[in-house]
Design a protein around this motif. Structure first.
Motif, PDB file in Angstrom:
ATOM      1  N   ARG A 116       0.849  -1.194   0.000  1.00 35.94           N
ATOM      2  CA  ARG A 116       0.000   0.000   0.000  1.00 35.94           C
ATOM      3  C   ARG A 116       0.883   1.241   0.000  1.00 35.94           C
ATOM      4  O   ARG A 116       1.615   1.494   0.949  1.00 35.94           O
ATOM      5  N   ALA A 117       0.822   2.001  -1.082  1.00 37.59           N
ATOM      6  CA  ALA A 117       1.681   3.168  -1.231  1.00 37.59           C
ATOM      7  C   ALA A 117       1.104   4.353  -0.469  1.00 37.59           C
ATOM      8  O   ALA A 117      -0.117   4.546  -0.424  1.00 37.59           O
ATOM      9  N   LEU A 118       1.986   5.175   0.095  1.00 35.45           N
ATOM     10  CA  LEU A 118       1.559   6.370   0.815  1.00 35.45           C
ATOM     11  C   LEU A 118       0.808   7.323  -0.113  1.00 35.45           C
ATOM     12  O   LEU A 118      -0.173   7.950   0.286  1.00 35.45           O
ATOM     13  N   ALA A 119       1.279   7.419  -1.360  1.00 35.27           N
ATOM     14  CA  ALA A 119       0.623   8.312  -2.317  1.00 35.27           C
ATOM     15  C   ALA A 119      -0.833   7.918  -2.528  1.00 35.27           C
ATOM     16  O   ALA A 119      -1.711   8.786  -2.652  1.00 35.27           O
ATOM     17  N   ASP A 120      -1.109   6.608  -2.548  1.00 38.43           N
ATOM     18  CA  ASP A 120      -2.490   6.156  -2.736  1.00 38.43           C
ATOM     19  C   ASP A 120      -3.362   6.549  -1.543  1.00 38.43           C
ATOM     20  O   ASP A 120      -4.523   6.938  -1.704  1.00 38.43           O
ATOM     21  N   ASP A 121      -2.813   6.433  -0.340  1.00 37.44           N
ATOM     22  CA  ASP A 121      -3.566   6.846   0.852  1.00 37.44           C
ATOM     23  C   ASP A 121      -3.902   8.331   0.792  1.00 37.44           C
ATOM     24  O   ASP A 121      -5.019   8.750   1.121  1.00 37.44           O
ATOM     25  N   HIS A 122      -2.930   9.140   0.370  1.00 41.22           N
ATOM     26  CA  HIS A 122      -3.163  10.580   0.284  1.00 41.22           C
ATOM     27  C   HIS A 122      -4.183  10.918  -0.800  1.00 41.22           C
ATOM     28  O   HIS A 122      -5.080  11.748  -0.596  1.00 41.22           O
ATOM     29  N   LEU A 123      -4.054  10.268  -1.960  1.00 42.69           N
ATOM     30  CA  LEU A 123      -4.981  10.539  -3.066  1.00 42.69           C
ATOM     31  C   LEU A 123      -6.406  10.146  -2.701  1.00 42.69           C
ATOM     32  O   LEU A 123      -7.364  10.868  -3.019  1.00 42.69           O
ATOM     33  N   LYS A 124      -6.549   9.026  -2.029  1.00 40.52           N
ATOM     34  CA  LYS A 124      -7.882   8.551  -1.651  1.00 40.52           C
ATOM     35  C   LYS A 124      -8.599   9.578  -0.786  1.00 40.52           C
ATOM     36  O   LYS A 124      -9.762   9.928  -1.034  1.00 40.52           O
ATOM     37  N   LEU A 125      -7.907  10.082   0.242  1.00 40.82           N
ATOM     38  CA  LEU A 125      -8.554  11.050   1.130  1.00 40.82           C
ATOM     39  C   LEU A 125      -8.724  12.398   0.444  1.00 40.82           C
ATOM     40  O   LEU A 125      -9.743  13.074   0.637  1.00 40.82           O
ATOM     41  N   ALA A 126      -7.746  12.816  -0.375  1.00 38.30           N
ATOM     42  CA  ALA A 126      -7.848  14.110  -1.046  1.00 38.30           C
ATOM     43  C   ALA A 126      -9.091  14.181  -1.928  1.00 38.30           C
ATOM     44  O   ALA A 126      -9.807  15.193  -1.950  1.00 38.30           O
ATOM     45  N   LEU A 127      -9.381  13.113  -2.631  1.00 44.77           N
ATOM     46  CA  LEU A 127     -10.574  13.088  -3.479  1.00 44.77           C
ATOM     47  C   LEU A 127     -11.850  13.121  -2.634  1.00 44.77           C
ATOM     48  O   LEU A 127     -12.826  13.786  -2.992  1.00 44.77           O
ATOM     49  N   SER A 128     -11.839  12.405  -1.503  1.00 43.41           N
ATOM     50  CA  SER A 128     -13.023  12.398  -0.629  1.00 43.41           C
ATOM     51  C   SER A 128     -13.265  13.769  -0.014  1.00 43.41           C
ATOM     52  O   SER A 128     -14.398  14.249   0.051  1.00 43.41           O
ATOM     53  N   LEU A 129     -12.184  14.419   0.452  1.00 45.27           N
ATOM     54  CA  LEU A 129     -12.338  15.734   1.077  1.00 45.27           C
ATOM     55  C   LEU A 129     -12.684  16.804   0.061  1.00 45.27           C
ATOM     56  O   LEU A 129     -13.446  17.731   0.351  1.00 45.27           O
ATOM     57  N   LEU A 130     -12.113  16.665  -1.132  1.00 44.23           N
ATOM     58  CA  LEU A 130     -12.406  17.666  -2.165  1.00 44.23           C
ATOM     59  C   LEU A 130     -13.887  17.667  -2.504  1.00 44.23           C
ATOM     60  O   LEU A 130     -14.464  18.721  -2.847  1.00 44.23           O
ATOM     61  N   ALA A 131     -14.527  16.509  -2.419  1.00 41.33           N
ATOM     62  CA  ALA A 131     -15.970  16.441  -2.667  1.00 41.33           C
ATOM     63  C   ALA A 131     -16.748  17.265  -1.650  1.00 41.33           C
ATOM     64  O   ALA A 131     -17.858  17.720  -1.929  1.00 41.33           O
ATOM     65  N   LYS A 132     -16.156  17.507  -0.461  1.00 43.77           N
ATOM     66  CA  LYS A 132     -16.828  18.271   0.589  1.00 43.77           C
ATOM     67  C   LYS A 132     -16.483  19.755   0.537  1.00 43.77           C
ATOM     68  O   LYS A 132     -17.340  20.608   0.767  1.00 43.77           O
ATOM     69  N   VAL A 133     -15.206  20.076   0.271  1.00 43.05           N
ATOM     70  CA  VAL A 133     -14.759  21.466   0.393  1.00 43.05           C
ATOM     71  C   VAL A 133     -14.391  22.101  -0.935  1.00 43.05           C
ATOM     72  O   VAL A 133     -14.045  23.285  -0.978  1.00 43.05           O
ATOM     73  N   GLY A 134     -14.464  21.339  -2.040  1.00 41.42           N
ATOM     74  CA  GLY A 134     -14.016  21.851  -3.331  1.00 41.42           C
ATOM     75  C   GLY A 134     -14.988  22.833  -3.970  1.00 41.42           C
ATOM     76  O   GLY A 134     -16.110  23.060  -3.499  1.00 41.42           O
ATOM     77  N   ARG A 135     -14.535  23.424  -5.057  1.00 48.31           N
ATOM     78  CA  ARG A 135     -15.331  24.342  -5.867  1.00 48.31           C
ATOM     79  C   ARG A 135     -15.637  23.666  -7.210  1.00 48.31           C
ATOM     80  O   ARG A 135     -14.989  22.686  -7.581  1.00 48.31           O
ATOM     81  N   THR A 136     -16.586  24.215  -7.921  1.00 42.69           N
ATOM     82  CA  THR A 136     -16.902  23.642  -9.232  1.00 42.69           C
ATOM     83  C   THR A 136     -15.705  23.742 -10.173  1.00 42.69           C
ATOM     84  O   THR A 136     -15.553  22.924 -11.087  1.00 42.69           O
ATOM     85  N   THR A 137     -14.837  24.719  -9.954  1.00 43.33           N
ATOM     86  CA  THR A 137     -13.638  24.855 -10.793  1.00 43.33           C
ATOM     87  C   THR A 137     -12.658  23.705 -10.578  1.00 43.33           C
ATOM     88  O   THR A 137     -11.740  23.516 -11.380  1.00 43.33           O
ATOM     89  N   ASP A 138     -12.831  22.940  -9.502  1.00 42.66           N
ATOM     90  CA  ASP A 138     -11.942  21.817  -9.231  1.00 42.66           C
ATOM     91  C   ASP A 138     -12.314  20.566 -10.020  1.00 42.66           C
ATOM     92  O   ASP A 138     -11.585  19.569  -9.974  1.00 42.66           O
ATOM     93  N   ILE A 139     -13.418  20.614 -10.756  1.00 47.05           N
ATOM     94  CA  ILE A 139     -13.825  19.447 -11.556  1.00 47.05           C
ATOM     95  C   ILE A 139     -12.745  19.110 -12.577  1.00 47.05           C
ATOM     96  O   ILE A 139     -12.452  17.931 -12.834  1.00 47.05           O
TER      97      ILE A 139
END
Length: 510
Positions: free
Chosen positions: A459-482
């Motif tokens: 399990r790569a550290l980068a995958d752990d970070h990417l997984k959470l970043a995508l989940s959090l972005l769905a909560k705090v992101g803007r439409t420009t982040d699509i």
């Protein structure tokens, strides 16, 4: 299979090293397809999985015979070592790790939500255990442990003896778990027979084996209680009577662990939490907290006990634990719990963090140091905005996006295991900070960083970070982040999560 490099004595062997044949080493293993196989149990493909385990066992048996011929000077139970190396929890870096992970996933994933799993008539297979290979028994016993809707085999007493005789440590763990949690379903005569067998397996050389046997004995009423609550209280008071030395702190910690890790733990629990006065209980807990070994495994339990009646006298030790996690710990998860729970308890007591100055020089360590005031603020007043903590947020941010996000990622993942007052939801109070970090993680040139060594080779550290970043972005992101998220739509591991994030961001625009 091969012996570990430099092995000269059988006593030093913990595991053989499995790998794929040389002709397969250069081939790319499609882990996406391998990941689907564990779900075959849910589709009533148990016979096919049993065939898979049988074929693995034939190869393991062949390798055990070969190694025995190559190393006649080493007195090793080669077959047990071969089976244990693949079915045990060993984190090999060789290609065989993919096979090992697959076999474990078949057990661990196939029976989650076991009440809805189709009835596989496991008892019918296990009643014919003489015809099964060790791996097949490993699969079926693991399934039996997890599937609460499965009947126990009629030959269960004979099965456990046969299983124990295979000398595969993790298979022994499995069968003891079944006995512990389902032994009460057995008739009295079978419980007595199993109790006798378990007592016969106790060892003067292996405390870990003894521990699992004691757990199993509880399941068949095989432990005779020889202590009273009053006796336990006297033990606790005798520990308190010792001079305040490092040895006394170690004794205190051992006394505390008896409330959950002892054959008579119910007696000790009642004595500690019900009969012992609060002041004496707190004194024992404070001594345990000062244990020089600083093992998060035990400290976490002390903190949970302190939560019942917090005392400001614990502040000096809590302040030390609240600086950064204990990275030398064998368990990063518990190290995180101790760190966050210590901060939460200080906040509950309204005692300041009192972080030492200057902060650590290493950016990854400094990120945890800088995160402590933010976690403290969350546990004092979760409605705090970034404007009220601007300086602290900036101090955290300048540690580096990768270093700061690793703090967020690890705390978020362990949130469910923390004490109830521990609040680590950064995104609730500082969404702009989290948005900035998520964008950095999803950028093409992102390089993850952490103070913790890699625990899981697969399990790569980068995958752990990417997984959470995508989940959090769905909560705090803007439409420009699509547009940023869309770059990950075709990723084999993160594509589905990227699609979910894009849909959430798109819905926000309507």
């Amino acid at each position: 299979m091969a012996l570990p490099e430099g092995l000269s004595s059988a006593r030093d062997l913990s595991s053989l090293v499995p790998s794929f044949p040389d002709e397969l080493e250069n081939g790319e293993i499609d882990k996406t397809y391998l990941g689907l196989i564990p779900y075959a149990l849910r589709d009533s493909l148990l016979p096919d999985l049993l065939d898979l385990f049988a074929s693995v066992d034939r190869r393991l048996s062949s390798e055990a015979q070969r190694l025995q011929g190559v190393h006649p000077d080493l007195r090793i139970s080669w077959h047990a070592a071969a089976y244990g190396s693949v079915y045990g929890m060993h984190y090999h870096h060789a290609g065989g790790r993919d096979l090992q992970q697959l076999l474990h996933d078949i057990q661990n994933r196939g029976f989650y939500g076991s009440d809805s799993v189709p009835v596989h008539h496991l008892e019918c297979y296990l009643d014919s255990f003489e015809t099964l290979s060790p791996g097949q028994i490993f699969l079926l016993v693991g399934a039996l442990r997890a599937a609460s809707n499965a009947s126990l085999p009629s030959r269960f007493v004979e099965l456990i003896q046969h299983t124990w005789d295979l000398r595969i440590y993790h298979l022994r763990l499995l069968i003891c778990d079944v006995i512990r949690f389902r032994g009460s379903e057995l008739p009295r005569d079978q419980r007595q027979a199993i109790s006798g067998a378990l007592h016969g397996w106790m060892s003067n050389q292996n405390i870990f084996i003894n521990s699992i046997i004691i757990d199993a004995l509880e399941g068949v009423d095989g432990i005779e209680i020889e202590i009273t609550v009053e006796d336990a209280v006297e033990e606790y008071e005798s520990v308190l009577a010792l001079p305040d030395t490092p040895e006394a702190c170690a004794f205190a910690l051992g006394a505390i662990t008896r409330t959950y890790d002892h054959p008579f733990r119910d007696i000790y629990w009642e004595a500690f939490y019900k009969a012992l006065p609060v002041e004496k209980r707190q004194r024992l807990l404070l001594r345990g907290l000062r244990d020089e070994r600083r093992d998060p495994w035990f400290i976490d339990d002390v903190l949970r006990a302190l939560l019942r009646e917090p005392t400001a006298a614990a502040a000096p030790e809590l302040q030390k634990l609240a600086q950064i996690p204990i990275v030398e710990s064998h368990s990063p998860q518990l190290a995180l719990n101790v760190y966050a729970n210590s901060i939460a308890l200080l906040a509950k007591l309204a005692v300041p963090l009192a972080l030492p100055d200057p902060p650590p020089r290493n950016p990854a360590s400094q990120a945890w140091y800088r995160a402590a005031p933010l976690i403290y603020a969350l546990n004092i007043d979760p409605t705090l905005s970034s404007g009220k903590m601007a300086e602290e947020v900036d101090n955290f941010r300048v540690c580096g996006a990768a270093e700061a996000f690793d703090v967020v990622q690890r705390l978020t993942r362990e949130r469910r295991n923390m004490l109830r007052p521990a609040n680590v939801e950064f995104e609730s109070s500082w969404p702009d900070l989290i948005l900035e970090l998520c964008r950095a993680v999803l950028s093409p040139d992102y390089a993850p960083a952490s103070i913790f060594e890699r625990v899981f080779p697969d399990r790569a550290l980068a995958d752990d970070h990417l997984k959470l970043a995508l989940s959090l972005l769905a909560k705090v992101g803007r439409t420009t982040d699509i547009a940023l998220v869309s770059r990950w739509l075709n990723h084999p591991k993160h594509g589905e999560r990227a699609l979910q994030a894009a849909r959430s961001l798109e819905q926000r625009s309507h």
